[in-house]
Design an enzyme around this catalytic site. Structure first.
Site, PDB file in Angstrom:
ATOM      1  N   ARG A  93      32.877  40.471   2.787  1.00  0.00           N
ATOM      2  CA  ARG A  93      32.584  41.386   1.673  1.00  0.00           C
ATOM      3  C   ARG A  93      32.893  40.712   0.330  1.00  0.00           C
ATOM      4  NH1 ARG A  93      35.324  47.365   0.903  1.00  0.00           N
ATOM      5  NH2 ARG A  93      34.709  47.708  -1.261  1.00  0.00           N
ATOM      6  N   ASN A 147      28.913  50.655   7.542  1.00  0.00           N
ATOM      7  CA  ASN A 147      27.986  50.494   6.424  1.00  0.00           C
ATOM      8  C   ASN A 147      27.079  49.281   6.588  1.00  0.00           C
ATOM      9  OD1 ASN A 147      28.345  52.582   4.513  1.00  0.00           O
ATOM     10  ND2 ASN A 147      30.347  51.756   3.976  1.00  0.00           N
ATOM     11  N   CYS A 169      29.137  59.675   6.075  1.00  0.00           N
ATOM     12  CA  CYS A 169      29.707  59.140   4.840  1.00  0.00           C
ATOM     13  C   CYS A 169      30.616  60.202   4.240  1.00  0.00           C
ATOM     14  CB  CYS A 169      28.584  58.803   3.868  1.00  0.00           C
ATOM     15  SG  CYS A 169      29.177  58.247   2.267  1.00  0.00           S
ATOM     16  N   HIS A 199      24.326  56.957   0.117  1.00  0.00           N
ATOM     17  CA  HIS A 199      24.748  56.438  -1.199  1.00  0.00           C
ATOM     18  C   HIS A 199      23.620  56.524  -2.225  1.00  0.00           C
ATOM     19  CE1 HIS A 199      28.374  53.976   0.602  1.00  0.00           C
ATOM     20  NE2 HIS A 199      28.419  55.271   0.870  1.00  0.00           N
ATOM     21  N   TYR A 256      27.276  56.937  -6.452  1.00  0.00           N
ATOM     22  CA  TYR A 256      26.609  55.630  -6.382  1.00  0.00           C
ATOM     23  C   TYR A 256      25.363  55.533  -7.275  1.00  0.00           C
ATOM     24  CZ  TYR A 256      29.570  53.878  -2.604  1.00  0.00           C
ATOM     25  OH  TYR A 256      30.635  53.418  -1.865  1.00  0.00           O
TER      26      TYR A 256
HETATM   27  P1  NAD Z   1      37.684  46.198   8.449  1.00  0.00           P
HETATM   28  O1  NAD Z   1      37.402  44.981   7.665  1.00  0.00           O
HETATM   29  O2  NAD Z   1      39.080  46.634   8.651  1.00  0.00           O
HETATM   30  O3  NAD Z   1      36.979  46.051   9.884  1.00  0.00           O
HETATM   31  C1  NAD Z   1      37.257  46.952  10.922  1.00  0.00           C
HETATM   32  C2  NAD Z   1      37.384  46.195  12.222  1.00  0.00           C
HETATM   33  O4  NAD Z   1      36.106  45.786  12.702  1.00  0.00           O
HETATM   34  C3  NAD Z   1      38.209  44.930  12.109  1.00  0.00           C
HETATM   35  O5  NAD Z   1      39.407  45.068  12.824  1.00  0.00           O
HETATM   36  C4  NAD Z   1      37.285  43.856  12.668  1.00  0.00           C
HETATM   37  O6  NAD Z   1      37.947  42.869  13.423  1.00  0.00           O
HETATM   38  C5  NAD Z   1      36.334  44.675  13.501  1.00  0.00           C
HETATM   39  N1  NAD Z   1      35.096  44.006  13.892  1.00  0.00           N
HETATM   40  C6  NAD Z   1      34.361  43.094  13.239  1.00  0.00           C
HETATM   41  N2  NAD Z   1      33.288  42.737  13.957  1.00  0.00           N
HETATM   42  C7  NAD Z   1      33.325  43.457  15.106  1.00  0.00           C
HETATM   43  C8  NAD Z   1      32.488  43.545  16.255  1.00  0.00           C
HETATM   44  N3  NAD Z   1      31.400  42.803  16.390  1.00  0.00           N
HETATM   45  N4  NAD Z   1      32.851  44.403  17.246  1.00  0.00           N
HETATM   46  C9  NAD Z   1      33.980  45.151  17.158  1.00  0.00           C
HETATM   47  N5  NAD Z   1      34.802  45.101  16.083  1.00  0.00           N
HETATM   48  C10 NAD Z   1      34.479  44.272  15.075  1.00  0.00           C
HETATM   49  O7  NAD Z   1      36.802  47.360   7.847  1.00  0.00           O
HETATM   50  P2  NAD Z   1      37.145  48.752   7.146  1.00  0.00           P
HETATM   51  O8  NAD Z   1      37.403  48.506   5.713  1.00  0.00           O
HETATM   52  O9  NAD Z   1      38.115  49.508   7.927  1.00  0.00           O
HETATM   53  O10 NAD Z   1      35.737  49.431   7.275  1.00  0.00           O
HETATM   54  C11 NAD Z   1      35.115  49.533   8.538  1.00  0.00           C
HETATM   55  C12 NAD Z   1      33.661  49.860   8.404  1.00  0.00           C
HETATM   56  O11 NAD Z   1      33.499  51.218   8.032  1.00  0.00           O
HETATM   57  C13 NAD Z   1      32.923  49.044   7.359  1.00  0.00           C
HETATM   58  O12 NAD Z   1      31.627  48.766   7.806  1.00  0.00           O
HETATM   59  C14 NAD Z   1      32.910  49.968   6.171  1.00  0.00           C
HETATM   60  O13 NAD Z   1      31.881  49.680   5.279  1.00  0.00           O
HETATM   61  C15 NAD Z   1      32.737  51.286   6.828  1.00  0.00           C
HETATM   62  N6  NAD Z   1      33.156  52.463   6.065  1.00  0.00           N
HETATM   63  C16 NAD Z   1      32.243  53.455   5.975  1.00  0.00           C
HETATM   64  C17 NAD Z   1      32.533  54.604   5.285  1.00  0.00           C
HETATM   65  C18 NAD Z   1      31.463  55.643   5.169  1.00  0.00           C
HETATM   66  O14 NAD Z   1      31.458  56.397   4.219  1.00  0.00           O
HETATM   67  N7  NAD Z   1      30.525  55.690   6.113  1.00  0.00           N
HETATM   68  C19 NAD Z   1      33.791  54.765   4.681  1.00  0.00           C
HETATM   69  C20 NAD Z   1      34.718  53.734   4.824  1.00  0.00           C
HETATM   70  C21 NAD Z   1      34.384  52.587   5.522  1.00  0.00           C
HETATM   71  C1  G6P Z   2      33.186  55.181  -0.177  1.00  0.00           C
HETATM   72  C2  G6P Z   2      31.956  55.073   0.678  1.00  0.00           C
HETATM   73  C3  G6P Z   2      32.137  54.182   1.837  1.00  0.00           C
HETATM   74  C4  G6P Z   2      32.709  52.872   1.408  1.00  0.00           C
HETATM   75  C5  G6P Z   2      34.022  53.099   0.715  1.00  0.00           C
HETATM   76  C6  G6P Z   2      34.571  51.813   0.166  1.00  0.00           C
HETATM   77  O1  G6P Z   2      34.035  56.110   0.296  1.00  0.00           O
HETATM   78  O2  G6P Z   2      31.500  56.297   1.139  1.00  0.00           O
HETATM   79  O3  G6P Z   2      30.907  54.047   2.470  1.00  0.00           O
HETATM   80  O4  G6P Z   2      32.894  52.021   2.519  1.00  0.00           O
HETATM   81  O5  G6P Z   2      33.897  53.976  -0.329  1.00  0.00           O
HETATM   82  O6  G6P Z   2      35.925  51.947  -0.036  1.00  0.00           O
HETATM   83  P1  G6P Z   2      36.837  50.674  -0.235  1.00  0.00           P
HETATM   84  O7  G6P Z   2      38.202  51.181  -0.400  1.00  0.00           O
HETATM   85  O8  G6P Z   2      36.637  49.823   0.997  1.00  0.00           O
HETATM   86  O9  G6P Z   2      36.287  49.991  -1.444  1.00  0.00           O
HETATM   87 MN    MN Z   3      29.783  55.971   2.444  1.00  0.00          MN
END
Ligand code: NAD
Ligand code: G6P
Ligand code: MN
Length: 436
Positions: A93, A147, A169, A199, A256
């Site tokens: 990222r 995401n 989300c 978003h 967004y």
């Molecule tokens: P992170 O960097 O902590 O990753 C989470 C885990 O995924 C890590 O422990 C990593 O080792 C693992 N991982 C990587 N590749 C993998 C694979 N192929 N199979 C299984 N595990 C794997 O991430 P985070 O900051 O906790 O965010 C996790 C995800 O959720 C991201 O894609 C982020 O964008 C998303 N997210 C979405 C929302 C939303 O609104 N939908 C909100 C927050 C986070």
């Molecule tokens: C928002 C969005 C998520 C995104 C997050 C990022 O809540 O809905 O899709 O992953 O923000 O938060 P962060 O703390 O990782 O910047």
């Molecule tokens: Mn989101």
């Protein structure tokens, strides 16, 4: 009894997910929770997994919590699979944000060049997960919050054929709360309709007498009656929307939309962060380190306050509510990414949109939205066409399709900039892009 499998279990958000299950223990007959990660996330998985076990124990529950790097076997007979993984972790990222900004182009987790590259890395993996699910748990629901959630969900449903997918989300949750607060009416008494794509959605609101209150909320949140900063998203800079433009649109924007409606101001701020070495991913990396220090404490058995520093706070709770609502046919009113099927008249039937829906035992049943005003319609259709092109590039590994997506994305200047930036990002992310 339920078996729930979470892919990306080592995420720092996992304690919120566990808290969400515990809060719904009477609605969710859980037997097993499987947290799946990969070798690169093993240490995180062990720390947060131990924390999850303490949470369950402190709640006096007998749920089994399993930690594993073996996804295929973990998926056996799962009822629900949730995905919260990040291919390449936060270091990827950081590249998504910093490389575009080094060219003076917006770099963001889910928007512009960075968001497209997150899709290129993630979509093939969701395809592999679904291939495993077809063998191991053909009836499971897939709840995706990985995401870019809209594109990943569209790939899952339309290209990999997993119809029982719901994308999630947390952004709409915050917008609902803001409107309820401004109108001084309890959230449950209001009717919200959200529509657009992840978003990139707008919303309208009605009160319990049936009167539409959207315009007043625009005034109170973005206009003359504005009393405070309305931005509830920790990860988005609070630049001010132009009130007259929102007023003309007649719809409430999502946070967004700043990247598009006030692109120049957002870019300026991002470049300042870039120069200080403080892009969002860099800040989040420090937060994550602090969180994992807390999680290591064998006395900690509840979600720490510090997790609210992350932009995604509340999203795991939403996932738990989707599961509870499907399981019990609760028909909870939620905003989800699901197949359009005519909900938004101006969008392809088979594309994925983010809309208000009731979550039933058969999945999401969206509220009809109808037409978009022309000021929203063009942008939305253009964004969806860009998403479709990104998905096609992610699946086929076509360089031409990737360059096409970069060229038509509103946040990337076309021409030489698009091509140079694409090439640089392809090189930087090589190890996670075997398809190119
Ligand atoms: P992170 O960097 O902590 O990753 C989470 C885990 O995924 C890590 O422990 C990593 O080792 C693992 N991982 C990587 N590749 C993998 C694979 N192929 N199979 C299984 N595990 C794997 O991430 P985070 O900051 O906790 O965010 C996790 C995800 O959720 C991201 O894609 C982020 O964008 C998303 N997210 C979405 C929302 C939303 O609104 N939908 C909100 C927050 C986070
Ligand atoms: C928002 C969005 C998520 C995104 C997050 C990022 O809540 O809905 O899709 O992953 O923000 O938060 P962060 O703390 O990782 O910047
Ligand atoms: Mn989101």
């Amino acid at each position: 009894a339920l078996k729930i499998v979470t892919i990306g279990g080592g995420s720092s958000y996992t304690p919120e997910l566990i808290e969400g299950y515990i809060l719904r223990k009477d609605e969710l007959p859980i037997k097993e929770i499987w947290l799946v990660d990969i070798e690169a996330g093993k240490e995180k998985l062990e720390i947060v997994g131990a924390m999850a076990k303490r949470q369950v124990e402190a709640a006096g529950l007998d749920w089994e919590v399993h930690l594993t790097l073996d996804r295929f076997n973990a998926l056996k007979d799962a009822d629900f699979v949730t995905t919260q993984f990040r291919v390449g972790l936060l270091n990827a990222r950081i590249k998504d944000e910093r490389i575009p900004l080094s060219h003076g182009v917006l770099g963001q987790e889910t928007n512009g060049a960075g968001g497209m590259f997150k899709a290129f890395r993630t979509i093939p993996i969701i395809g592999q997960i679904i291939a495993d699910m077809k063998v191991q748990c053909p009836d499971a629901w897939l709840i995706n919050f990985t995401n870019p959630a809209g594109m990943v969900t569209e790939a899952a449903i339309k290209h990999f054929g997993w119809k029982k997918t719901i994308g999630l989300c947390n952004v709409p949750i915050g917008h609902r709360k803001v409107a309820a607060e401004k109108l001084a009416i309890p959230e449950e008494e209001l009717l919200f309709k959200f529509a657009g794509i992840n978003h990139f959605h707008w919303h309208r609101v009605w009160d319990d007498k049936g009167a539409e209150r959207t315009d007043e909320v625009i005034d109170m949140v973005y206009g003359p009656q504005k009393t405070e900063d309305e931005n509830h998203l920790k990860n988005i800079h609070s630049a001010q929307f132009h009130y007259e433009q929102l007023k003309d649109l007649g719809l409430l924007p999502c946070g967004y939309h700043r990247y598009y409606y006030i692109e120049d101001e957002m870019l300026k701020h991002s470049i300042e962060e870039f120069e200080k070495g403080e892009t969002r991913a860099q800040v989040v990396k420090a937060t994550e380190t602090r969180l994992f220090e807390l999680y290591k404490d064998p006395a900690l058995n509840y979600k720490p306050e510090e997790l609210s520093q992350r932009g995604g706070t509340h999203y795991s709770d939403a996932a738990c509510e989707v599961i509870a609502s499907i399981q019990n046919d609760k028909r909870t009113d939620m905003v989800v990414s699901t197949a359009n099927n005519g909900t938004i008249q101006d969008m392809p039937y088979d594309c994925v949109v983010e809309v208000s829906a009731l979550i039933t035992a058969h999945g999401a049943e969206p509220y009809n939205w109808g037409e978009m005003p022309s000021a929203a319609r063009g942008l939305l259709q253009g964004m969806k066409a860009m998403e479709e092109t990104v998905i096609r590039a992610a699946i086929t590994g076509s360089y031409g399709a990737a360059l096409q997506a970069f060229t038509i994305n509103p946040l990337v200047p076309g021409g030489t900039t698009a091509k140079t930036l694409l090439d640089e990002l392809l090189y930087a992310h090589k190890e996670h892009l075997p398809q190119f």
